[in-house]
Scaffold this active site. Structure first.
Site, PDB file in Angstrom:
ATOM      1  N   ASP A   8       8.298  -1.445   7.523  1.00  0.00           N
ATOM      2  CA  ASP A   8       7.677  -1.867   6.262  1.00  0.00           C
ATOM      3  C   ASP A   8       7.398  -0.662   5.374  1.00  0.00           C
ATOM      4  OD1 ASP A   8       7.583  -4.467   7.280  1.00  0.00           O
ATOM      5  OD2 ASP A   8       5.492  -4.292   7.921  1.00  0.00           O
ATOM      6  N   ARG A  56      -1.196   2.784   7.150  1.00  0.00           N
ATOM      7  CA  ARG A  56      -1.032   1.332   7.270  1.00  0.00           C
ATOM      8  C   ARG A  56      -0.620   0.951   8.691  1.00  0.00           C
ATOM      9  NH1 ARG A  56      -4.014  -1.049   4.878  1.00  0.00           N
ATOM     10  NH2 ARG A  56      -2.806  -2.966   4.636  1.00  0.00           N
ATOM     11  N   HIS A  91       0.832  -1.204   0.000  1.00  0.00           N
ATOM     12  CA  HIS A  91       0.000   0.000   0.000  1.00  0.00           C
ATOM     13  C   HIS A  91       0.870   1.258   0.000  1.00  0.00           C
ATOM     14  CE1 HIS A  91      -3.431  -2.575   1.063  1.00  0.00           C
ATOM     15  NE2 HIS A  91      -4.220  -1.511   0.924  1.00  0.00           N
ATOM     16  N   HIS A 102       0.779  -2.966   9.211  1.00  0.00           N
ATOM     17  CA  HIS A 102       2.195  -2.895   8.878  1.00  0.00           C
ATOM     18  C   HIS A 102       3.020  -2.304  10.009  1.00  0.00           C
ATOM     19  CE1 HIS A 102       2.545  -4.216   4.722  1.00  0.00           C
ATOM     20  NE2 HIS A 102       1.424  -3.591   4.455  1.00  0.00           N
TER      21      HIS A 102
END
Length: 278
Positions: free
Chosen positions: A196, A186, A153, A192
């Site tokens: 990340d 995220r 994402h 996440h």
């Protein structure tokens, strides 16, 4: 060089075939130029845990939580809707086909840079480690089968922001701010780790640079910029300035209707419609 980008909506997911500018094998290899996810005993992982709890605090803000849930719907459709205000123009396949095309093909190409590391590392996501629910429980089953590092994402959001900034540099600050927050969301969702998203932004920047070695991309980006300029007509600027004649706002505006500043470059328009090139 064909690739598929999943354009998901809340109601359904559809696949659109995309002629990517490079294959996965032709993209830089993240497993060579970047380290893997941090070890669980490292300082970096301690920061990951700290940021996970930061994300949980951010969920208490209803507006931020709602935005994070909207951003969780993966695909270009979400990007176009959520970035519209920052970009300064509504982008659709029908009304702005050249801009849509470069965003679709560009983001699909950038996305492929994370294919190999996701499969190799299969990093466990934070909600699994802490055995807690995310803001999007409907996604948890599929996420548990997909590696966390790097964040796909975030890679989509940051590559979209870089492409949009190139098309409309006058809105760079707004676009990049929204692009950065897209990745942060995220963490807010709980899907996440911070590392990340950090890795994904770097990977997106590398992939974006790689795009500029493609003559086909450069030609399509040129078409997109020309289309943007054509859609951003001086008449729209005049309507803005007329409405604000007595407000004391900046006397010059960009072609997209935003107030010009001393650092603005390109064509700006005065209140009487006179064009000036800076």
């Amino acid at each position: 060089m064909m690739a598929c980008l999943c354009l998901a909506t809340a109601a359904q997911a559809q696949e659109e075939s995309v002629d990517a500018y490079f294959t996965t094998e032709e993209m830089p290899d993240m497993m060579i130029f970047m380290p893997g996810p941090p070890d669980s005993t490292s300082v970096a992982f301690s920061n990951d845990i700290y940021r996970y709890f930061w994300g949980k605090e951010m969920r208490k803000d209803p507006e931020r939580a709602d935005e994070a849930k909207r951003d969780a719907v993966y695909g270009l459709d979400t990007i176009l809707e959520e970035f519209e205000e920052a970009f300064g123009m509504k982008v659709t396949k029908e009304d702005t086909p050249e801009i849509y095309k470069v965003l679709l093909e560009g983001t699909a190409t950038c996305d492929s840079i994370c294919t190999l590391p996701k499969k190799k590392y299969m990093r466990r996501r934070p909600f699994l480690r802490f055995n807690e629910q995310t803001l999007t429980p409907e996604d948890e089953e599929s996420l548990s089968k997909n590696g966390s590092y790097p964040s796909g994402h975030t890679l989509l959001g940051w590559s979209s922001a870089l492409l949009m900034m190139e098309i409309n540099p006058d809105r760079a600050n707004e676009i990049l701010t929204r692009g950065y927050r897209y990745g942060e969301n995220r963490i807010v969702v709980g899907a996440h780790w911070q590392s990340d998203t950090d890795a994904a932004r770097l990977a997106a920047s590398v992939a974006y640079a790689r795009l500029h070695t493609s003559e086909r991309f450069l030609e399509q980006m040129k078409k997109a910029r020309e289309e943007f300029k054509a859609k951003s007509t001086p008449s729209s600027v005049r309507s803005v300035t007329t409405a604000n004649q007595s407000s004391g706002d900046a006397p010059f505006y960009t072609l997209s209707g935003t107030p010009a500043t001393a650092s603005t470059r390109g064509i700006v328009v005065s209140r009487n419609g006179k064009e000036v090139r800076r």
